[in-house]
Write an enzyme that holds these catalytic residues in place. Structure first.
Site, mmCIF file in Angstrom:
data_model
loop_
_atom_site.group_PDB
_atom_site.id
_atom_site.type_symbol
_atom_site.label_atom_id
_atom_site.label_comp_id
_atom_site.label_asym_id
_atom_site.label_seq_id
_atom_site.Cartn_x
_atom_site.Cartn_y
_atom_site.Cartn_z
ATOM 1 N N GLU A 116 -0.869 5.338 6.446
ATOM 2 C CA GLU A 116 -0.304 4.020 5.998
ATOM 3 C C GLU A 116 1.371 3.865 6.611
ATOM 4 O OE1 GLU A 116 -0.845 2.186 2.435
ATOM 5 O OE2 GLU A 116 -2.647 3.147 2.034
ATOM 6 N N GLN B 190 3.255 29.639 -3.108
ATOM 7 C CA GLN B 190 4.019 30.780 -2.896
ATOM 8 C C GLN B 190 4.225 31.392 -4.490
ATOM 9 O OE1 GLN B 190 5.038 31.603 -0.091
ATOM 10 N NE2 GLN B 190 6.150 33.446 -0.535
ATOM 11 N N GLY C 224 0.896 -1.107 -0.124
ATOM 12 C CA GLY C 224 0.073 0.130 -0.177
ATOM 13 C C GLY C 224 1.002 1.109 -0.087
ATOM 14 N N GLN D 17 14.487 34.383 -11.763
ATOM 15 C CA GLN D 17 15.487 33.261 -11.356
ATOM 16 C C GLN D 17 14.814 32.749 -10.036
ATOM 17 O OE1 GLN D 17 19.748 33.733 -9.975
ATOM 18 N NE2 GLN D 17 20.069 32.692 -12.037
#
Length: 386
Positions: A366, A339, A245, A282
């Site tokens: 899990e 953001q 799982g 950038q």
């Protein structure tokens, strides 16, 4: 060493990607708000074979002989790209409920349950967690007392995915109070069994389209034909199920993270600030580069773990690493996507706020990230690595 998907899985991926974009994406916000997945979608998923990818064809499934877990991971990624809640429903159905039945059920049990589960006529759920036992799952208190040839189940289960509408439940209960982990057995419980009640539906932060409920058992009788696997081996089998799982939850995380990257790229190309698209800056480029690199790394971990399972190998460490890494990068991708999109990303008009909410569960369910690190460390110290 081949890093390419087999041709049949590439075809499957394209089919599921198109279906998810056309049939899931337009409705995902509404399903999140309404906390509901329509029955028609479940029927369509079953008709496409997506609810039986780990079930052999002889039992009504669509499992490929060589790569069931890899195919399942690809399917879950594509669905999660549009809606984490729908992907969670599929992951719990395939990777938990059907996984344990496929692994240890008798021939009669497989003939009875697998065809309807694989077709989507029935939905499956899996019950291990309890109000007082989460990460310490072996501390579960639900019990099964002998009654003639059968048992009487009493206890409570918590945070059960698909529990609201499932017809078949795999339930772990204590059958021998003095044997620790070896004193736990697994049983099949059916909706409508006398004394079995579906309890409170949780109002969650994320994965809201997927239902999560409590289950209550009050002296529920199950016959000898409902014991799943060997007596006293339920917990041992559950660990094998969790290993499998976790690859599915890793794939779910991957789909969410990929969605954050793709939505962020599209937004950055369109959003203009200081006279130019913000994709030219950038600072934005670095965020996109980091997100994309982590997505690619997560995908390789997941495919490696899934392929190991398909080869019948021990994938405990691979599955733990894939799930831990993918879930953590998904949460980071969600935060970065918000953001990048700024105030718009913080609204429900954009899907990335939902992806972020959905992703957080993947670090918990899990086996939390902390539990995965314990699993990885133990495997390392026992010499199970390269």
């Amino acid at each position: 060493m081949d890093f390419e998907l087999p041709e049949d899985i590439v075809t499957l991926r394209e089919v599921v990607r198109k279906f998810a974009a056309e049939e899931i994406r337009p409705h995902a916000r509404d399903w999140d708000r309404d906390q509901n997945i329509p029955d028609g979608l479940i029927h369509n998923l079953g008709a496409m074979g997506l609810l039986g990818t780990l079930t052999p064809e002889e039992y009504g499934g669509s499992k490929h002989p060589e790569h069931g877990y890899l195919a399942n991971a690809v399917i879950i990624e594509e669905i999660a790209r549009q809606d984490g809640g729908v992907a969670l429903m599929v992951a719990a159905h395939n990777g938990l409920c059907l996984s344990q039945i496929n692994l240890v059920a008798s021939e009669a049990q497989k003939r009875k349950y697998l065809p309807k589960l694989a077709s989507g006529e029935w939905l499956g759920a899996w019950g291990l967690t309890e109000p007082s036992s989460g990460s310490d799952a072996a501390a579960l208190q639900s019990r099964a007392e002998r009654d003639g040839d059968g048992w009487r189940l009493t206890g409570h289960k918590q945070f059960i995915t698909n529990g609201l509408r499932a017809q078949v439940f795999v339930i772990l209960a204590r059958t021998d109070h003095g044997s620790g982990k070896k004193g736990i057995s697994a049983f099949i419980v059916e909706r409508g069994d006398e004394g079995f009640e579906i309890g409170k539906k949780e109002d969650k932060l994320g994965m809201r389209s997927s239902d999560t409920v409590t289950l209550d058992f009050e002296n529920v009788y199950v016959g000898p034909d409902r014991l799943l696997g060997e007596y006293g081996m339920g917990y041992v089998d559950a660990l094998r199920v969790l290993e499998r799982g976790r690859v599915g939850i890793g794939a779910l995380s991957l789909g969410l993270a990929r969605g954050c990257v793709e939505e962020s790229i599209a937004y950055a190309k369109e959003r203009v600030a200081f006279g130019q698209p913000i994709a030219n800056f950038q600072a934005i480029q670095f965020m996109l580069a980091d997100m994309a690199t982590e997505v690619e790394a997560a995908r390789l971990l997941i495919w490696d773990a899934a392929s190991a399972l398909d080869r019948g190998e021990n994938a405990k460490m691979k599955a733990a690493a894939a799930k831990m890494f993918a879930s953590e990068i998904a949460t980071r991708a969600g935060l970065n996507a918000i953001q990048i999109q700024g105030g718009y990303g913080y609204t429900k008009d954009m899907p990335v706020e939902r992806y972020m909410r959905d992703a957080k569960l993947c670090e918990i369910g899990e086996g939390s990230s902390q539990i995965q690190r314990i699993v990885i460390a133990r495997e390392l110290l026992e010499g199970h690595w390269l």
